[in-house]
Design a protein around this motif. Structure first.
Motif, short mmCIF file in Angstrom:
data_model
loop_
_atom_site.label_atom_id
_atom_site.label_comp_id
_atom_site.label_asym_id
_atom_site.label_seq_id
_atom_site.Cartn_x
_atom_site.Cartn_y
_atom_site.Cartn_z
N PRO A 87 -12.25 15.72 1.20
CA PRO A 87 -12.20 17.18 1.06
C PRO A 87 -11.49 17.66 -0.19
N GLY A 88 -10.73 16.78 -0.84
CA GLY A 88 -10.04 17.17 -2.06
C GLY A 88 -10.92 17.13 -3.30
N ILE A 89 -12.15 16.64 -3.15
CA ILE A 89 -13.09 16.58 -4.28
C ILE A 89 -14.10 17.71 -4.17
N GLN A 90 -14.30 18.41 -5.27
CA GLN A 90 -15.22 19.55 -5.32
C GLN A 90 -16.33 19.26 -6.32
N ILE A 91 -17.58 19.35 -5.85
CA ILE A 91 -18.73 19.25 -6.76
C ILE A 91 -18.96 20.62 -7.36
N VAL A 92 -18.72 20.75 -8.67
CA VAL A 92 -18.80 22.07 -9.31
C VAL A 92 -20.20 22.42 -9.75
N GLU A 93 -21.01 21.41 -10.12
CA GLU A 93 -22.37 21.69 -10.57
C GLU A 93 -23.20 20.40 -10.61
N THR A 94 -24.51 20.56 -10.37
CA THR A 94 -25.46 19.46 -10.51
C THR A 94 -26.45 19.82 -11.59
N TYR A 95 -26.52 18.99 -12.63
CA TYR A 95 -27.37 19.27 -13.80
C TYR A 95 -28.67 18.48 -13.70
#
Length: 329
Positions: free
Chosen positions: A195-203
């Motif tokens: 839960p401490g990891i955030q996916i900010v964007e997928t290119y």
């Protein structure tokens, strides 16, 4: 005609068209057609990668040609779009069906898009297998390649370990290919457990490695506190410049593929983890599969897991030695 002259004519005819040592001359009535010793026709297998400008597929070509030479009864036909183009790949596949080749092995840019065409090849009596990227909804006989979902999980798990379970992560993929989508799903599945990891964007790189440096530069500016890039394809390591602007002291990189210059980038700490595939096997195993199928030996399972190599600084030297041996360097 006197009896004596008739006898002479008969003897002359027998001398010209008899079955003795002289044999029958060309044009004699009833003589069999003359043929040369025919060489058995080689089986023609069409091996179709996603595109000709993707470097990993050069090793698949080498593997296919080695296998064909080893068997001696196979000819490899190698063709693909110059760059990733699913419509052109479909046209190439259709052309091989029209040519009635003996077998087809394809790395599908978009498996769903090719399903009907693959089924048409099967219905025409041409066996089809897939490699690297599958078309699972089609009637293809077998797929050879890595377990992409499991490989994606490995990438995610490596990121969690490296980042101690926290930080912002950006993902790079190419939408449409089944193998890349499965890897992406595996990455997300693994990261969801931290839960401490955030996916900010997928290119979406659209299978264009020239866009990779631009995407990474854009993402790095947008997210200056980015902790890691995870690429489910090898685009960041196909050239040296793609990662030139990445500060490895704060941003880590996990990428698929181990071809040059990937191992050098790993030693330089530009990349921290690489996942290697069985590049030569894509070609050699495809040829073997098709040859077996043509001889009535279908594979025991429609899914043949090639396995994946996890390469880090700890084992990069041993991996490179194995690579050189396989590539004949």
């Amino acid at each position: 005609m006197t009896r004596a002259r008739l006898l002479i004519v008969s003897l002359l005819f027998a001398a010209g068209c008899g079955t003795g040592a002289a044999g029958c001359v060309v044009g004699c009535p009833g003589s069999p057609p003359q043929t040369e010793n025919a060489t058995p026709r080689k089986m023609r297998f069409a091996i179709i990668p996603k595109a000709l400008d993707i470097p990993v597929f050069n090793y698949a070509k080498l593997g296919a040609e080695r296998a064909a030479k080893e068997f001696g009864d196979v000819e490899v036909l190698w063709n693909a779009p110059a760059s990733a183009d699913q419509l052109k790949q479909k046209e190439i596949l259709e052309s091989y069906i029209t040519q009635r080749v003996d077998g087809i092995a394809i790395s599908a840019l978009n498996g769903g898009f090719l399903t009907d065409t693959i089924n048409r090849a099967i219905e025409a009596g041409i066996p089809v297998t897939t490699w690297d990227s599958d078309a699972p909804a089609s009637k293809r006989i077998a797929f050879y390649g890595v377990d992409d979902l499991a490989s994606g999980r490995i990438m995610g798990e490596q990121a969690i370990k490296m980042l101690n379970g926290k930080g912002k992560v950006a993902l790079i993929t190419s939408l449409g290919a089944a193998n890349l989508q499965n890897r992406l799903n595996g990455v997300k599945e693994a990261l969801a457990k931290a839960p401490g990891i955030q996916i900010v964007e997928t290119y979406d790189i659209q299978e264009d490695m020239l866009r990779c440096a631009e995407i990474i530069a854009t993402g790095s500016r947008r997210y200056p506190d980015l902790a890691a890039w995870i690429s489910v394809g090898g685009w960041p390591v196909f050239t040296r410049n793609a990662l030139a602007g990445v500060d490895s002291s704060k941003t880590k990189v996990i990428s698929f593929d181990t071809i040059s210059p990937a191992l050098d980038l790993l030693r330089e700490d530009k990349v921290q983890v690489l996942l290697g595939q069985k590049y030569f096997g894509w070609g050699s195993e495809s040829v073997k599969l098709l040859r077996d199928i043509k001889q009535g030996r279908n594979p025991a399972s429609p899914i043949i897991d090639s396995g994946v190599d996890i390469v880090t600084k700890d084992n990069v030297d041993a991996y490179e030695q194995q690579w050189k041996k396989m590539s004949g360097q």
